[in-house]
Design a protein around this motif. Structure first.
Motif, PDB file in Angstrom:
ATOM      1  N   UNK A  77      79.426 -15.109  62.590  1.00 60.76           N
ATOM      2  CA  UNK A  77      79.967 -14.903  61.504  1.00 60.76           C
ATOM      3  C   UNK A  77      79.210 -15.256  60.455  1.00 60.76           C
ATOM      4  N   UNK A  78      78.633 -16.575  60.123  1.00 59.66           N
ATOM      5  CA  UNK A  78      78.023 -16.980  59.036  1.00 59.66           C
ATOM      6  C   UNK A  78      76.907 -16.151  58.626  1.00 59.66           C
ATOM      7  N   UNK A  79      75.916 -15.808  59.837  1.00 60.63           N
ATOM      8  CA  UNK A  79      75.026 -15.119  59.571  1.00 60.63           C
ATOM      9  C   UNK A  79      75.071 -13.697  58.961  1.00 60.63           C
ATOM     10  N   UNK A  80      76.346 -13.105  59.311  1.00 64.15           N
ATOM     11  CA  UNK A  80      76.741 -11.744  58.662  1.00 64.15           C
ATOM     12  C   UNK A  80      77.004 -12.008  57.149  1.00 64.15           C
ATOM     13  N   UNK A  81      77.862 -13.122  56.873  1.00 62.59           N
ATOM     14  CA  UNK A  81      78.244 -13.406  55.513  1.00 62.59           C
ATOM     15  C   UNK A  81      76.920 -13.643  54.731  1.00 62.59           C
ATOM     16  N   UNK A  82      75.977 -14.395  55.245  1.00 60.78           N
ATOM     17  CA  UNK A  82      74.664 -14.655  54.538  1.00 60.78           C
ATOM     18  C   UNK A  82      73.902 -13.364  54.265  1.00 60.78           C
ATOM     19  N   UNK A  83      73.726 -12.403  55.366  1.00 61.96           N
ATOM     20  CA  UNK A  83      73.138 -11.186  55.063  1.00 61.96           C
ATOM     21  C   UNK A  83      74.157 -10.492  53.827  1.00 61.96           C
ATOM     22  N   UNK A  84      75.389 -10.450  53.875  1.00 59.68           N
ATOM     23  CA  UNK A  84      76.154  -9.899  52.639  1.00 59.68           C
ATOM     24  C   UNK A  84      75.726 -10.485  51.507  1.00 59.68           C
ATOM     25  N   UNK A  85      75.565 -11.853  51.484  1.00 57.49           N
ATOM     26  CA  UNK A  85      75.308 -12.601  50.170  1.00 57.49           C
ATOM     27  C   UNK A  85      73.961 -12.207  49.587  1.00 57.49           C
ATOM     28  N   UNK A  86      72.995 -12.107  50.584  1.00 53.55           N
ATOM     29  CA  UNK A  86      71.602 -11.623  50.062  1.00 53.55           C
ATOM     30  C   UNK A  86      71.783 -10.340  49.411  1.00 53.55           C
ATOM     31  N   UNK A  87      72.339  -9.372  50.224  1.00 50.52           N
ATOM     32  CA  UNK A  87      72.366  -8.136  49.542  1.00 50.52           C
ATOM     33  C   UNK A  87      73.228  -7.966  48.487  1.00 50.52           C
ATOM     34  N   UNK A  88      74.223  -8.636  48.248  1.00 45.20           N
ATOM     35  CA  UNK A  88      75.022  -8.797  47.062  1.00 45.20           C
ATOM     36  C   UNK A  88      74.093  -9.396  45.848  1.00 45.20           C
ATOM     37  N   UNK A  89      73.141 -10.409  46.025  1.00 48.14           N
ATOM     38  CA  UNK A  89      72.551 -10.951  45.119  1.00 48.14           C
ATOM     39  C   UNK A  89      71.572  -9.991  44.644  1.00 48.14           C
ATOM     40  N   UNK A  90      70.769  -9.408  45.560  1.00 44.57           N
ATOM     41  CA  UNK A  90      69.731  -8.504  45.281  1.00 44.57           C
ATOM     42  C   UNK A  90      70.347  -7.344  44.480  1.00 44.57           C
ATOM     43  N   UNK A  91      71.539  -6.795  44.888  1.00 44.91           N
ATOM     44  CA  UNK A  91      72.148  -5.603  44.404  1.00 44.91           C
ATOM     45  C   UNK A  91      72.520  -5.717  42.839  1.00 44.91           C
ATOM     46  N   UNK A  92      72.974  -6.906  42.680  1.00 45.11           N
ATOM     47  CA  UNK A  92      73.468  -7.413  41.411  1.00 45.11           C
ATOM     48  C   UNK A  92      72.290  -7.389  40.411  1.00 45.11           C
ATOM     49  N   UNK A  93      71.219  -8.181  40.849  1.00 44.73           N
ATOM     50  CA  UNK A  93      70.170  -8.191  40.054  1.00 44.73           C
ATOM     51  C   UNK A  93      69.572  -6.904  39.683  1.00 44.73           C
ATOM     52  N   UNK A  94      69.471  -5.944  40.804  1.00 46.48           N
ATOM     53  CA  UNK A  94      68.638  -4.632  40.497  1.00 46.48           C
ATOM     54  C   UNK A  94      69.777  -3.948  39.663  1.00 46.48           C
ATOM     55  N   UNK A  95      70.810  -4.067  39.503  1.00 42.60           N
ATOM     56  CA  UNK A  95      71.884  -3.323  38.951  1.00 42.60           C
ATOM     57  C   UNK A  95      71.622  -3.560  37.389  1.00 42.60           C
ATOM     58  N   UNK A  96      71.505  -4.838  37.120  1.00 42.57           N
ATOM     59  CA  UNK A  96      71.184  -5.326  35.904  1.00 42.57           C
ATOM     60  C   UNK A  96      69.949  -4.814  35.398  1.00 42.57           C
ATOM     61  N   UNK A  97      69.039  -4.908  36.167  1.00 39.51           N
ATOM     62  CA  UNK A  97      67.549  -4.337  35.695  1.00 39.51           C
ATOM     63  C   UNK A  97      67.624  -2.848  35.393  1.00 39.51           C
ATOM     64  N   UNK A  98      68.314  -1.941  36.393  1.00 34.60           N
ATOM     65  CA  UNK A  98      68.612  -0.745  36.164  1.00 34.60           C
ATOM     66  C   UNK A  98      69.170  -0.468  34.819  1.00 34.60           C
ATOM     67  N   UNK A  99      70.307  -1.094  34.553  1.00 33.31           N
ATOM     68  CA  UNK A  99      70.991  -0.904  33.438  1.00 33.31           C
ATOM     69  C   UNK A  99      70.297  -1.521  32.081  1.00 33.31           C
ATOM     70  N   UNK A 100      69.012  -2.184  32.099  1.00 28.27           N
ATOM     71  CA  UNK A 100      68.580  -2.548  31.138  1.00 28.27           C
ATOM     72  C   UNK A 100      69.302  -3.953  30.586  1.00 28.27           C
ATOM     73  N   UNK A 101      70.036  -4.694  31.273  1.00 30.01           N
ATOM     74  CA  UNK A 101      70.949  -5.775  30.750  1.00 30.01           C
ATOM     75  C   UNK A 101      70.449  -7.080  31.307  1.00 30.01           C
TER      76      UNK A 101
END
Length: 118
Positions: A1-25
């Protein structure tokens, strides 16, 4: 369970970062924001160098060699996550909008989730 949550957290961090990069913010021209982001990047490098040759895992998983207690780890328990969040949130504040706030919140929430998993 913790490993799955950890992967979700990793994807969320990268996704949020890329979202900010793409929107130039993510990056700003303000000297204060640039200073904060340079400070965050320096903290990231210091923590990564102190961490040494240990590998980085997508899944939050303790590595061999015991707990690191030197360098920035002496003062901050998770300096790499702290640096990532500082860098990201400085950009969000500089370019405040609801979308930037949501992407920044995704990065922060995902980092907290990964910290919990560790």
């Amino acid at each position: 369970m913790l490993k799955t949550l950890s992967i979700i957290g990793y994807v969320g961090m990268i996704g949020g970062f890329l979202g900010l990069l793409i929107t130039r913010t993510l990056l700003a021209s303000s000297p204060l924001v640039i200073s904060l982001q340079v400070l965050a990047f320096a903290l990231f490098l210091w923590a990564r160098i102190t961490f040494g040759r240990r590998s980085y895992h997508v899944v939050a998983d303790p590595t061999e060699g015991g707990l690191v207690t030197g360098g920035p780890y002496r003062y901050i328990r998770h300096p790499i996550y702290a640096a990532f969040c500082l860098f990201t949130l400085a950009g969000v504040v500089a370019h405040w909008s609801w979308s930037a706030g949501l992407f920044g919140g995704l990065v922060l929430g995902s980092a907290v989730l990964r910290i919990f998993c560790e």
